[in-house]
Design a protein around this motif. Structure first.
Motif, PDB file in Angstrom:
ATOM      1  N   ARG A  29      -2.104  -1.098  -3.646  1.00 17.38           N
ATOM      2  CA  ARG A  29      -3.501  -0.473  -3.385  1.00 17.38           C
ATOM      3  C   ARG A  29      -2.625   1.101  -3.091  1.00 17.38           C
ATOM      4  NH1 ARG A  29      -5.732  -4.580  -0.538  1.00 17.38           N
ATOM      5  NH2 ARG A  29      -7.116  -5.829  -2.034  1.00 17.38           N
TER       6      ARG A  29
ATOM      7  N   ARG B  98      -2.560  -5.247  -9.728  1.00 21.78           N
ATOM      8  CA  ARG B  98      -1.999  -6.650  -9.437  1.00 21.78           C
ATOM      9  C   ARG B  98      -0.442  -6.491 -10.142  1.00 21.78           C
ATOM     10  NH1 ARG B  98      -4.520 -10.846  -6.908  1.00 21.78           N
ATOM     11  NH2 ARG B  98      -6.638 -10.174  -6.477  1.00 21.78           N
TER      12      ARG B  98
ATOM     13  N   ASN C 173      -5.217   3.410  -2.431  1.00 24.60           N
ATOM     14  CA  ASN C 173      -6.526   4.117  -2.366  1.00 24.60           C
ATOM     15  C   ASN C 173      -6.694   4.572  -0.840  1.00 24.60           C
ATOM     16  OD1 ASN C 173      -6.785   1.736  -0.940  1.00 24.60           O
ATOM     17  ND2 ASN C 173      -8.309   0.644  -2.511  1.00 24.60           N
TER      18      ASN C 173
ATOM     19  N   GLU D 130      -5.431   0.839  -7.610  1.00 25.18           N
ATOM     20  CA  GLU D 130      -5.309  -0.489  -7.412  1.00 25.18           C
ATOM     21  C   GLU D 130      -4.818  -1.471  -8.630  1.00 25.18           C
ATOM     22  OE1 GLU D 130      -8.897  -1.197  -5.271  1.00 25.18           O
ATOM     23  OE2 GLU D 130      -8.130  -3.334  -4.905  1.00 25.18           O
TER      24      GLU D 130
ATOM     25  N   SER E 264       0.840  -1.269  -0.111  1.00 27.00           N
ATOM     26  CA  SER E 264      -0.066  -0.057  -0.013  1.00 27.00           C
ATOM     27  C   SER E 264       0.769   1.337   0.090  1.00 27.00           C
ATOM     28  CB  SER E 264      -0.856   0.028   1.101  1.00 27.00           C
ATOM     29  OG  SER E 264      -1.448  -1.144   1.634  1.00 27.00           O
TER      30      SER E 264
END
Ligand code: SF4
Length: 287
Positions: free
Chosen positions: A241, A254, A243, A252, A198
């Motif tokens: 992420r 992968r 967000n 977001e 994150s």
């Protein structure tokens, strides 16, 4: 449940039942962090915590996910943590995972065998604040950890079957340190290969005690920093992420599949002319 404020949990733990096994943060010295600024660290008595577990089980017997607070539950001695997990497994028949905040040194204080045993007892996700891969910056902000040790902690935990959710802080290096922060953080994350990553944004606010010479990164600068960091990330299997409400744009994806889409989205934003180049831009009310 009786909670002692302040109580924090990662956004992903919104649905978890929370128990405080300690109050505050044992380190509590990071310049950028005000989470436990006004509370003194205290490890709670075993029997008192057990009383909370029993109360929780009477009310929420169906619980599947539990978060053990506060700031670094992994620092508890192995036997105590193991006994807590044994009790939780006994009291909550549907328990699937127990998650905690952890620091590099508290993870490394456990042996591999101990980490594997905790995993067998359903310890699942360790939330670790890397903040930056820049060793000098880690010292400047009093993190009390080295990036090198945090790499070891994440790699060993993941080898033992635990999942690591690593947080980095955009803007932590200030205007002058932005590029170094982006590049060295990407390099360290490449060594760590965390399962979850994150990016949050740090903005200096009145009361923060950042190092001398620190200058807040503008909204434009924070997006450029994130773009640079992503460009240099080589992650084999990571959910990413950005967000959190502090981020200029929610993102977001992968890794590795979404890397080029993330970069092209950020390039569009950078060239849109809509980002504030002078200040941090619009911030959530609590920053
Ligand atoms: S270790 Fe974490 S909770 Fe403690 S002061 Fe640093 S950032 Fe805050």
């Amino acid at each position: 449940m009786n909670y002692k404020e302040p109580l924090f949990r990662p956004p992903a733990e919104a649905e978890s039942l929370i128990f405080q096994v300690a109050y505050g943060c044992p380190h509590n010295c990071c310049r950028f962090c005000g989470m436990y600024k006004y509370s003194r660290y205290e490890e709670r008595e075993y029997d008192e915590v057990l009383g909370d577990f029993k109360k929780g089980a009477r009310k929420y017997l169906e619980t599947q996910r539990i978060f053990l607070a506060d700031g670094d539950a992994m620092i508890l001695p192995f036997e105590k943590l193991k006994n807590y997990l044994l009790k939780l497994n006994e009291l909550f028949p549907k328990l699937t995972r127990v998650n905690v905040y952890a620091n590099g040194s508290s993870i490394l204080a456990k042996t591999r065998e101990q980490l594997c045993e905790l995993r067998r007892l359903k310890l699942h996700t360790l939330y670790l604040g890397l903040e930056t891969g820049d060793e000098e910056l880690l010292k400047l902000v009093n993190k009390g950890e080295t990036a090198e040790k945090m790499v070891d902690a994440v790699r060993i935990s993941q080898e033992c079957g635990l999942r690591c959710s690593v947080m980095v802080l955009l803007g932590l290096g200030g205007k002058n340190g932005s590029e170094k922060h982006a590049l060295e953080t990407a390099a360290v994350l490449n060594k760590m290969q965390p399962r979850l990553l994150s990016a949050l944004r740090f903005v200096e606010v009145p009361g923060s005690k950042m190092f001398t010479g620190y200058e807040t990164v503008s909204e434009y600068g924070a997006v450029c920093e994130l773009r640079k960091m992503i460009e240099h990330l080589e992650l084999a299997k990571t959910v990413f992420r950005a967000n959190h409400a502090s981020n200029p744009v929610p993102l977001e994806g992968r890794f590795p599949n979404d890397k080029s889409n993330l970069i092209s989205g950020l390039d569009k934003l950078i060239s849109s002319g809509g980002l504030n180049r002078k200040g941090p831009g619009q911030l959530p009310f609590w920053l």
